[in-house]
Design an enzyme around this catalytic site. Structure first.
Site, PDB file in Angstrom:
ATOM      1  N   THR A 214      -5.843  -5.666   1.948  1.00  0.00           N
ATOM      2  CA  THR A 214      -4.998  -4.492   1.721  1.00  0.00           C
ATOM      3  C   THR A 214      -5.889  -3.268   1.851  1.00  0.00           C
ATOM      4  OG1 THR A 214      -3.558  -5.729   0.233  1.00  0.00           O
ATOM      5  CG2 THR A 214      -3.440  -3.321   0.137  1.00  0.00           C
TER       6      THR A 214
ATOM      7  N   LYS B 157       2.687  -3.266   2.800  1.00  0.00           N
ATOM      8  CA  LYS B 157       2.013  -3.784   1.602  1.00  0.00           C
ATOM      9  C   LYS B 157       1.865  -2.705   0.539  1.00  0.00           C
ATOM     10  CE  LYS B 157      -0.211  -6.528  -1.126  1.00  0.00           C
ATOM     11  NZ  LYS B 157      -1.465  -7.204  -0.796  1.00  0.00           N
TER      12      LYS B 157
ATOM     13  N   LYS C  62      -6.537  -0.044  -6.977  1.00  0.00           N
ATOM     14  CA  LYS C  62      -6.987   0.296  -5.622  1.00  0.00           C
ATOM     15  C   LYS C  62      -5.799   0.462  -4.682  1.00  0.00           C
ATOM     16  CE  LYS C  62      -7.735  -2.776  -2.777  1.00  0.00           C
ATOM     17  NZ  LYS C  62      -7.031  -3.466  -1.655  1.00  0.00           N
TER      18      LYS C  62
END
Length: 298
Positions: free
Chosen positions: A96, A171, A239
């Protein structure tokens, strides 16, 4: 059968590589912490000394690392993936990372005669172990068709979202919802607990009612039992929320709930919960109400 170079053997990458080995693929693995390759070597994986070596003999290279900086370390330099890439190699990045970096990597791989797919996953470590991940893929449809067997070994569903970068955007949008839903679950639990409601019954109500969610299904018992063993870490969720925030800032998309979620997960990391499961964010609420969620007293 395709030869695979698999780079990144963390919580998600190791079981993904293991499933490929079980299916009979020839897999060369690399991890910066070399000891993490030992269990896969026992399953028959070759252990590469560098990303370049893992890529050099591969028909397909798969990377699964934690963030943009880690991707740069894996792909760039004299020992990186790009240095070992042969024309015709398919590269699948399941990390990701930022959509901008995805597009940069795609251009670099294409310039070397390869093809690139950004293919982040949803499903935490149990799904990686079971081979039931869901992939959201950006990149050429013909490339995806050529490696569909590999995806089907590691997951249960592949969604082609569009051109390179679209998998990464999907995502980040998805994990925005995941982060918000987990905070909503924690907040609801806190209201119920502080009011003296039994946590078990409240969770049953949530799962039966309109508040039901994957967050409740996957994290409800973990919260009640105070089991914050890591399936997907709080630090990784933070994150992802930071990446999503940068995306919305750059696109001019208002995202007030995303920004609030980012702040709360940041507070969780500041409190030292970063390497615990993301559900550990509930400990912020427990501190605020002065009791653990499983406690039966007000």
């Amino acid at each position: 059968m395709k030869k695979i170079g698999f780079i990144g053997l963390g919580t998600m990458g190791a079981p993904m590589a293991s499933n490929l080995l079980k299916q009979g693929y020839e897999v060369a693995v690399y991890n910066r912490t070399a000891s993490k390759a030992a269990a896969l070597a026992e399953q028959g994986a070759a252990v590469a000394a560098s990303p370049k070596e893992a890529a050099a003999a591969a028909d397909v290279v798969i990377t699964m690392v934690s963030n943009d900086a880690s991707i740069a370390a894996v792909y760039e330099g004299p020992e990186g993936v790009l240095a070992g890439l042969r024309p015709g190699t398919k590269v699948i990045d399941c990390s990701t990372i930022s959509p901008a970096l995805v597009k940069q990597l795609a251009q670099q791989v294409f310039a070397l005669g390869g093809a690139f797919l950004d293919a982040p996953v949803t499903g935490s470590s149990p799904a990686a172990i079971a081979g039931t991940l869901v992939f959201m893929v950006g990149g050429p449809a013909d490339t995806l068709a050529e490696v569909m067997d590999i995806f089907e070994t590691m997951g249960k569903k592949v969604l082609h979202m569009g051109e390179n970068g679209s998998g990464a955007v999907a995502k980040l949008a998805h994990n925005t919802i995941v982060g918000i839903n987990n905070l909503a679950l924690a907040e609801g639990f806190a209201i119920a607990a502080k009011s003296g409601l039994p946590a078990d019954l409240f969770l049953e109500l949530v799962q039966l009612g309109s508040a039901g969610s994957k967050a409740a299904e996957l994290k409800g018992r973990k919260i009640i039992e105070h089991d914050f063993s890591n399936q997907f870490s709080l630090a990784l969720m933070l994150k992802d929320l930071k990446l999503a925030s940068a995306l919305t800032d750059g696109s001019g998309i208002p995202a007030p709930m995303l920004n609030q979620a980012k702040s709360l997960f940041q507070a969780g990391e500041t409190q030292g919960f970063g390497e615990e499961d993301l559900s550990s964010v509930v400990k912020l609420y427990e501190a605020w109400i002065g009791q653990k969620i499983g406690d039966k007293t007000v």
